[in-house]
Design an enzyme around this catalytic site. Structure first.
Site, PDB file in Angstrom:
ATOM      1  N   LYS A 290     -15.735  13.197  10.765  1.00 14.58           N
ATOM      2  CA  LYS A 290     -14.275  13.225  10.900  1.00 14.58           C
ATOM      3  C   LYS A 290     -13.989  12.822  12.345  1.00 14.58           C
ATOM      4  O   LYS A 290     -14.047  13.652  13.260  1.00 14.58           O
ATOM      5  CB  LYS A 290     -13.754  14.632  10.597  1.00 14.58           C
ATOM      6  CG  LYS A 290     -12.244  14.788  10.769  1.00 14.58           C
ATOM      7  CD  LYS A 290     -11.478  14.242   9.580  1.00 14.58           C
ATOM      8  CE  LYS A 290      -9.985  14.537   9.711  1.00 14.58           C
ATOM      9  NZ  LYS A 290      -9.211  14.142   8.530  1.00 14.58           N
ATOM     10  N   GLY A 363      -4.686  11.458   7.937  1.00 19.27           N
ATOM     11  CA  GLY A 363      -3.459  10.977   7.312  1.00 19.27           C
ATOM     12  C   GLY A 363      -3.693   9.682   6.550  1.00 19.27           C
ATOM     13  O   GLY A 363      -4.744   9.467   5.957  1.00 19.27           O
TER      14      GLY A 363
END
Length: 482
Positions: A290, A363
């Site tokens: 991530k 997002g």
């Protein structure tokens, strides 16, 4: 075209180029195209130095000379179907380059290459999309393939002069721009750009001589030679129209991913990217990264969640380049803490490159990551095939199809779509058909999500080898249908 006729045509093309003694003086546009292609491939390499280079259809060495001059220490293999062309290229370039006779459609040199290129050669191939994939299969991880071709509309002025006299021009039928856009090797990131150039001639005879001098006078298979009287009439028409021709060219640079893996993004926030990532990690025994994490004040963070749900070990997860408290975009969250995201820290991990890496974005595609980069820019930089996570219910069609369009506009490879939520057969079918994309999985809505839930859902995920292989086969299929 039968195999025999294809071989006959290939032999005529080879003979035509071998006989093109005036090539260097006449090949003005070929020089222009070689320079454009070289500038494009150098930009795609972004400062990296290729160690092994394969050039197909090198001709008399316009591009070969540029490649050798830029990277004199590289192992450069320059090939062409015409032996006499190769001899002229050897004289132009000199020592330090390996020259060999080879058909670009049937490469018989051993990979892997950091750079494969071919200037204005693909319009001569019977199955250019297949040849492009075959060559791309010989790229090293992170390698670049750069090619150019002629497009439909090239020499249109000559065709119009022939048509005005009730005749059909024998110049080859070049592919339409829409067709060429479908020539994209599987797994690779990149896109085609087009250019229009006008070349004047003193008269029609000069244009006909130009075709012969450049070896481009081989007619299409059903082309018929004009009688002397017919040719005179066409030449007169061509001269009256201004004695000039338009070239329509297309260029492409594609890059193979530096490692195995996918980039997971969503149509919006909270759509199910982390659940999907956990399922992919579990199904593929993948590593996880991530790059940018925000919202840690409200949740434990996606890396911790993926470890808990997928069963992977902490050492299977690479540390984030930036982690912030506020539930905002990474850029806004960093600013709220007075921090700055360093783009240099956003380099994709390359350890154990054969093992799939699941990279989860923040997002959607158009979320700001830094002052100058959106998430889609990072996806393009990393070059991994994209898994798009979308809601299954009402409103998903517009968001999903727009996201797919944005990915294709950047030339990003798309591994497929994962639909999250209640099963919706109609939306799934529409996205697959209108988006021309594979539905990788449909993950039903869950009341609670646990490691057991993820283990069960992971069985809906196709194997990594299946996804990787299907993308290559799928690109060929799309290319043939477009």
């Amino acid at each position: 075209m039968t195999d025999r006729s294809a071989q006959t045509r290939q032999a005529r093309i080879q003979q035509s180029f071998d006989a093109a003694e005036g090539y260097d003086a006449a090949a003005v546009l070929q020089r222009v195209a070689a320079r454009r292609l070289f500038d494009g491939l150098r930009a795609r390499l972004a400062g990296r130095t290729p160690r092994r280079i394969l050039e197909v259809g090198c001709g008399t060495g316009f591009l070969t000379h540029m490649l050798h001059e830029a990277w004199p220490e590289a192992e450069l293999v320059a090939t062409d179907v015409a032996p006499r062309m190769l001899e002229r290229a050897r004289k132009r370039v000199g020592e330090g380059v390996q020259f060999c006779v080879m058909d670009a459609a049937r490469p018989d040199v051993a990979g892997a290459f950091d750079l494969i290129c071919g200037n204005l050669v693909f319009q001569w191939l019977a199955e250019p999309s297949v040849a492009l994939q075959t060559l791309a299969d010989q790229l090293a991880p992170g390698g670049v393939i750069a090619v150019s071709t002629l497009l439909d509309g090239t020499f249109e002025e000559w065709r119009q002069a022939c048509s005005a006299e009730g005749l059909v021009a024998a110049t080859p039928d070049y592919p339409a721009a829409r067709t060429v856009q479908g020539w994209q090797p599987g797994l690779c990131t990149g896109k085609w750009t087009t250019e229009r150039c006008v070349q004047p001639f003193g008269n029609g005879l000069a244009f006909v001589k130009h075709l012969k001098d450049t070896g481009a006078s081989v007619p299409r298979e059903d082309g018929k030679a004009f009688s002397p009287a017919e040719l005179r009439r066409v030449l007169a028409r061509f001269d009256q129209a201004g004695a000039m021709v338009t070239w329509h060219l297309a260029y492409a640079c594609f890059q193979k991913p530096q490692r195995a893996g996918v980039f997971v993004t969503g149509t919006d926030t909270g759509v199910g990217k982390t659940l999907t990532s956990a399922c992919l990690v579990h199904a593929w025994k993948a590593a996880y990264w991530k790059p940018l994490q925000s919202g840690l004040a409200d949740e434990e963070g996606d890396t911790s969640t993926v470890i808990k749900l997928s069963g992977c070990l902490p050492e299977d997860c690479f540390p984030s380049a930036g982690a912030y408290q506020a539930s905002l975009s990474p850029l806004a969250a960093a600013r709220a803490e007075g921090a700055e995201i360093d783009p240099a820290r956003l380099a994709m991990p390359l350890e154990d490159p054969q093992r799939p890496l699941v990279v989860e974005g923040a997002g959607g595609l158009m979320v700001p990551a830094t002052d100058t980069l959106m998430m889609v820019d990072l996806a393009e930089r990393w070059g991994l095939p994209v898994v798009l996570v979308a809601r299954s219910g009402l409103g998903t069609l517009n968001h999903t199809l727009l996201s797919l369009e944005a990915l294709r506009a950047r030339g990003l490879a798309i591994a497929g779509v994962v639909l999250s939520g209640p099963l919706n057969t109609e939306n799934s079918k529409t996205i697959q058909e209108k988006g021309q994309v594979r539905i990788l999985a449909e993950l039903p809505q869950q009341k609670t999500v646990t490691a057991e839930t993820v283990a069960a859902l992971s069985r809906l995920i196709p194997a990594w080898d299946d996804v990787s292989e299907a993308m290559q086969v799928g690109r060929k299929g799309v290319s043939e249908k477009v």
